[in-house]
Scaffold this motif. Structure first.
Motif, PDB file in Angstrom:
ATOM      1  N   ASP A   1      -1.978 -10.089 -22.887  1.00  0.00           N
ATOM      2  CA  ASP A   1      -2.485 -10.164 -24.317  1.00  0.00           C
ATOM      3  C   ASP A   1      -1.183 -10.609 -25.121  1.00  0.00           C
ATOM      4  O   ASP A   1      -1.466 -11.519 -26.231  1.00  0.00           O
ATOM      5  N   SER A   2      -0.170 -10.083 -24.651  1.00  0.00           N
ATOM      6  CA  SER A   2       0.963 -10.588 -25.503  1.00  0.00           C
ATOM      7  C   SER A   2       1.617 -11.914 -25.538  1.00  0.00           C
ATOM      8  O   SER A   2       2.412 -12.472 -26.101  1.00  0.00           O
ATOM      9  N   GLY A   3       0.895 -12.633 -24.475  1.00  0.00           N
ATOM     10  CA  GLY A   3       1.170 -14.094 -24.132  1.00  0.00           C
ATOM     11  C   GLY A   3       2.222 -14.144 -23.152  1.00  0.00           C
ATOM     12  O   GLY A   3       2.459 -15.270 -22.640  1.00  0.00           O
ATOM     13  N   HIS A   4       2.785 -13.194 -22.568  1.00  0.00           N
ATOM     14  CA  HIS A   4       3.649 -13.171 -21.391  1.00  0.00           C
ATOM     15  C   HIS A   4       2.789 -13.462 -20.187  1.00  0.00           C
ATOM     16  O   HIS A   4       1.684 -13.021 -19.942  1.00  0.00           O
ATOM     17  N   GLU A   5       3.574 -14.548 -19.458  1.00  0.00           N
ATOM     18  CA  GLU A   5       2.529 -14.876 -18.227  1.00  0.00           C
ATOM     19  C   GLU A   5       3.532 -15.298 -17.169  1.00  0.00           C
ATOM     20  O   GLU A   5       4.935 -15.416 -17.364  1.00  0.00           O
ATOM     21  N   GLY A   6       2.950 -15.365 -15.889  1.00  0.00           N
ATOM     22  CA  GLY A   6       3.820 -15.681 -14.737  1.00  0.00           C
ATOM     23  C   GLY A   6       3.229 -15.844 -13.523  1.00  0.00           C
ATOM     24  O   GLY A   6       1.891 -15.200 -13.478  1.00  0.00           O
ATOM     25  N   ASP A   7       3.797 -15.745 -12.625  1.00  0.00           N
ATOM     26  CA  ASP A   7       3.192 -15.575 -11.114  1.00  0.00           C
ATOM     27  C   ASP A   7       3.905 -14.451 -10.467  1.00  0.00           C
ATOM     28  O   ASP A   7       5.022 -14.123 -10.424  1.00  0.00           O
ATOM     29  N   ALA A   8       2.989 -13.814  -9.583  1.00  0.00           N
ATOM     30  CA  ALA A   8       3.615 -12.822  -8.885  1.00  0.00           C
ATOM     31  C   ALA A   8       2.936 -12.692  -7.410  1.00  0.00           C
ATOM     32  O   ALA A   8       1.511 -13.120  -7.248  1.00  0.00           O
ATOM     33  N   PRO A   9       3.656 -11.971  -6.380  1.00  0.00           N
ATOM     34  CA  PRO A   9       2.717 -11.766  -5.108  1.00  0.00           C
ATOM     35  C   PRO A   9       1.505 -10.709  -5.240  1.00  0.00           C
ATOM     36  O   PRO A   9       1.725  -9.984  -6.133  1.00  0.00           O
ATOM     37  N   ILE A  10       0.393 -11.119  -4.528  1.00  0.00           N
ATOM     38  CA  ILE A  10      -0.533  -9.946  -4.731  1.00  0.00           C
ATOM     39  C   ILE A  10      -0.061  -8.651  -4.014  1.00  0.00           C
ATOM     40  O   ILE A  10      -0.427  -7.744  -4.794  1.00  0.00           O
ATOM     41  N   VAL A  11       0.312  -8.679  -2.906  1.00  0.00           N
ATOM     42  CA  VAL A  11       1.175  -7.495  -2.448  1.00  0.00           C
ATOM     43  C   VAL A  11       2.515  -7.848  -1.576  1.00  0.00           C
ATOM     44  O   VAL A  11       2.775  -8.969  -1.334  1.00  0.00           O
ATOM     45  N   GLY A  12       3.132  -6.956  -1.624  1.00  0.00           N
ATOM     46  CA  GLY A  12       4.648  -7.296  -0.738  1.00  0.00           C
ATOM     47  C   GLY A  12       5.248  -5.948  -0.549  1.00  0.00           C
ATOM     48  O   GLY A  12       4.804  -4.773  -0.820  1.00  0.00           O
ATOM     49  N   PHE A  13       6.490  -6.261   0.118  1.00  0.00           N
ATOM     50  CA  PHE A  13       7.270  -4.990   0.232  1.00  0.00           C
ATOM     51  C   PHE A  13       8.763  -5.614   0.512  1.00  0.00           C
ATOM     52  O   PHE A  13       9.161  -6.735   0.404  1.00  0.00           O
ATOM     53  N   SER A  14       9.526  -4.606   0.245  1.00  0.00           N
ATOM     54  CA  SER A  14      11.008  -5.164   0.440  1.00  0.00           C
ATOM     55  C   SER A  14      11.996  -3.723   1.150  1.00  0.00           C
ATOM     56  O   SER A  14      11.959  -2.645   0.435  1.00  0.00           O
ATOM     57  N   PRO A  15      12.385  -4.096   2.039  1.00  0.00           N
ATOM     58  CA  PRO A  15      13.323  -3.120   3.090  1.00  0.00           C
ATOM     59  C   PRO A  15      14.418  -3.051   2.193  1.00  0.00           C
ATOM     60  O   PRO A  15      15.587  -3.536   2.813  1.00  0.00           O
ATOM     61  N   ARG A  16      14.501  -2.307   1.257  1.00  0.00           N
ATOM     62  CA  ARG A  16      15.873  -1.990   0.434  1.00  0.00           C
ATOM     63  C   ARG A  16      16.836  -0.825   1.132  1.00  0.00           C
ATOM     64  O   ARG A  16      16.222  -0.197   2.059  1.00  0.00           O
ATOM     65  N   LYS A  17      17.774  -0.807   0.919  1.00  0.00           N
ATOM     66  CA  LYS A  17      19.160  -0.169   1.575  1.00  0.00           C
ATOM     67  C   LYS A  17      18.603   1.352   1.546  1.00  0.00           C
ATOM     68  O   LYS A  17      18.627   2.190   2.416  1.00  0.00           O
ATOM     69  N   ALA A  18      18.212   1.827   0.251  1.00  0.00           N
ATOM     70  CA  ALA A  18      17.760   3.312   0.297  1.00  0.00           C
ATOM     71  C   ALA A  18      16.434   3.701   0.602  1.00  0.00           C
ATOM     72  O   ALA A  18      16.200   4.553   1.366  1.00  0.00           O
ATOM     73  N   LYS A  19      15.588   2.933   0.360  1.00  0.00           N
ATOM     74  CA  LYS A  19      13.903   3.287   0.616  1.00  0.00           C
ATOM     75  C   LYS A  19      13.272   1.857   0.718  1.00  0.00           C
ATOM     76  O   LYS A  19      13.791   0.890   0.441  1.00  0.00           O
ATOM     77  N   ILE A  20      12.076   1.862   1.390  1.00  0.00           N
ATOM     78  CA  ILE A  20      11.298   0.558   1.642  1.00  0.00           C
ATOM     79  C   ILE A  20      10.564   0.754   0.421  1.00  0.00           C
ATOM     80  O   ILE A  20       9.566   1.677  -0.001  1.00  0.00           O
ATOM     81  N   SER A  21      10.406  -0.481  -0.166  1.00  0.00           N
ATOM     82  CA  SER A  21       9.655  -0.515  -1.577  1.00  0.00           C
ATOM     83  C   SER A  21       8.387  -1.330  -1.509  1.00  0.00           C
ATOM     84  O   SER A  21       8.248  -2.238  -0.617  1.00  0.00           O
ATOM     85  N   LEU A  22       7.140  -0.849  -1.567  1.00  0.00           N
ATOM     86  CA  LEU A  22       5.771  -1.402  -1.198  1.00  0.00           C
ATOM     87  C   LEU A  22       5.319  -1.683  -2.625  1.00  0.00           C
ATOM     88  O   LEU A  22       5.313  -0.694  -3.635  1.00  0.00           O
ATOM     89  N   TYR A  23       4.836  -2.795  -2.833  1.00  0.00           N
ATOM     90  CA  TYR A  23       4.124  -3.286  -4.137  1.00  0.00           C
ATOM     91  C   TYR A  23       2.820  -3.394  -4.193  1.00  0.00           C
ATOM     92  O   TYR A  23       2.290  -4.474  -3.404  1.00  0.00           O
ATOM     93  N   PHE A  24       1.976  -2.613  -4.722  1.00  0.00           N
ATOM     94  CA  PHE A  24       0.679  -2.729  -4.982  1.00  0.00           C
ATOM     95  C   PHE A  24       0.064  -2.552  -6.325  1.00  0.00           C
ATOM     96  O   PHE A  24       0.852  -2.456  -7.115  1.00  0.00           O
ATOM     97  N   ALA A  25      -0.993  -3.003  -6.745  1.00  0.00           N
ATOM     98  CA  ALA A  25      -1.745  -3.068  -7.964  1.00  0.00           C
ATOM     99  C   ALA A  25      -2.956  -2.579  -7.957  1.00  0.00           C
ATOM    100  O   ALA A  25      -3.860  -3.339  -7.301  1.00  0.00           O
ATOM    101  N   THR A  26      -3.379  -1.428  -8.238  1.00  0.00           N
ATOM    102  CA  THR A  26      -4.678  -0.662  -8.349  1.00  0.00           C
ATOM    103  C   THR A  26      -4.906   0.007  -9.507  1.00  0.00           C
ATOM    104  O   THR A  26      -3.979   0.112 -10.400  1.00  0.00           O
ATOM    105  N   SER A  27      -6.085   0.532  -9.947  1.00  0.00           N
ATOM    106  CA  SER A  27      -6.397   1.193 -10.885  1.00  0.00           C
ATOM    107  C   SER A  27      -5.552   2.493 -10.672  1.00  0.00           C
ATOM    108  O   SER A  27      -5.475   2.993  -9.456  1.00  0.00           O
TER     109      SER A  27
END
Length: 142
Positions: A62-88
């Motif tokens: 609503d603010s006007g900000h827009e862009g593209d993003a992966p639907i889901v994803g992950f990143s095997p980072r040095k400290a931890k594995i990051s998992l990217y989800f979007a749910t309620s």
């Protein structure tokens, strides 16, 4: 104007995984690659320097900000594995209760290793996210 740093690019996913220092994290990354690919049906793509994403969608706030993003994803980072989800929030709370050992951030779920989590719940969380994003952005998913 703000420019999004995390964009889809042509970097090779396997080459990125091979660059992960920890052999155990590398092994988990390959397992995650298989799980996310099989569960989503999307090919893996690099997003920015370190996120492996599946599918994509275009969002506009609503603010006007827009862009593209992966639907889901992950990143095997040095400290931890990051998992990217979007749910309620309600769904996130329910899935979190059955997921196993993890911590959460605003947009990420962090795990130390795959052995700490329930892979069936991981697959469910991936599926729920794909369905949520598809319903929320019906014209912007690819």
């Amino acid at each position: 104007m703000y420019e999004l740093k995390t964009k889809e690019n042509d970097r090779d996913v396997v080459e990125f995984i091979e660059s992960v220092e920890s052999p155990k994290k590398r092994e988990d990354a390959y397992k995650l690659l298989d799980i996310f690919t099989e569960t989503t049906g999307y090919s893996a793509k690099m997003w920015g320097p370190s996120i492996i994403g599946f599918g994509s969608y275009h969002y506009r706030y609503d603010s006007g900000h827009e862009g593209d993003a992966p639907i889901v994803g992950f990143s095997p980072r040095k400290a931890k594995i990051s998992l990217y989800f979007a749910t309620s929030e309600e769904t996130r709370t329910e899935l979190s209760s059955r997921f196993g050992k993890h911590t959460t951030g605003k947009a990420c779920v962090y795990v130390n290793k795959l052995a700490d989590i329930d892979e069936d719940v991981l697959k469910e969380w991936i599926t729920v996210t794909v369905n949520h994003i598809t319903a929320t952005y019906p014209n912007g998913v690819s």
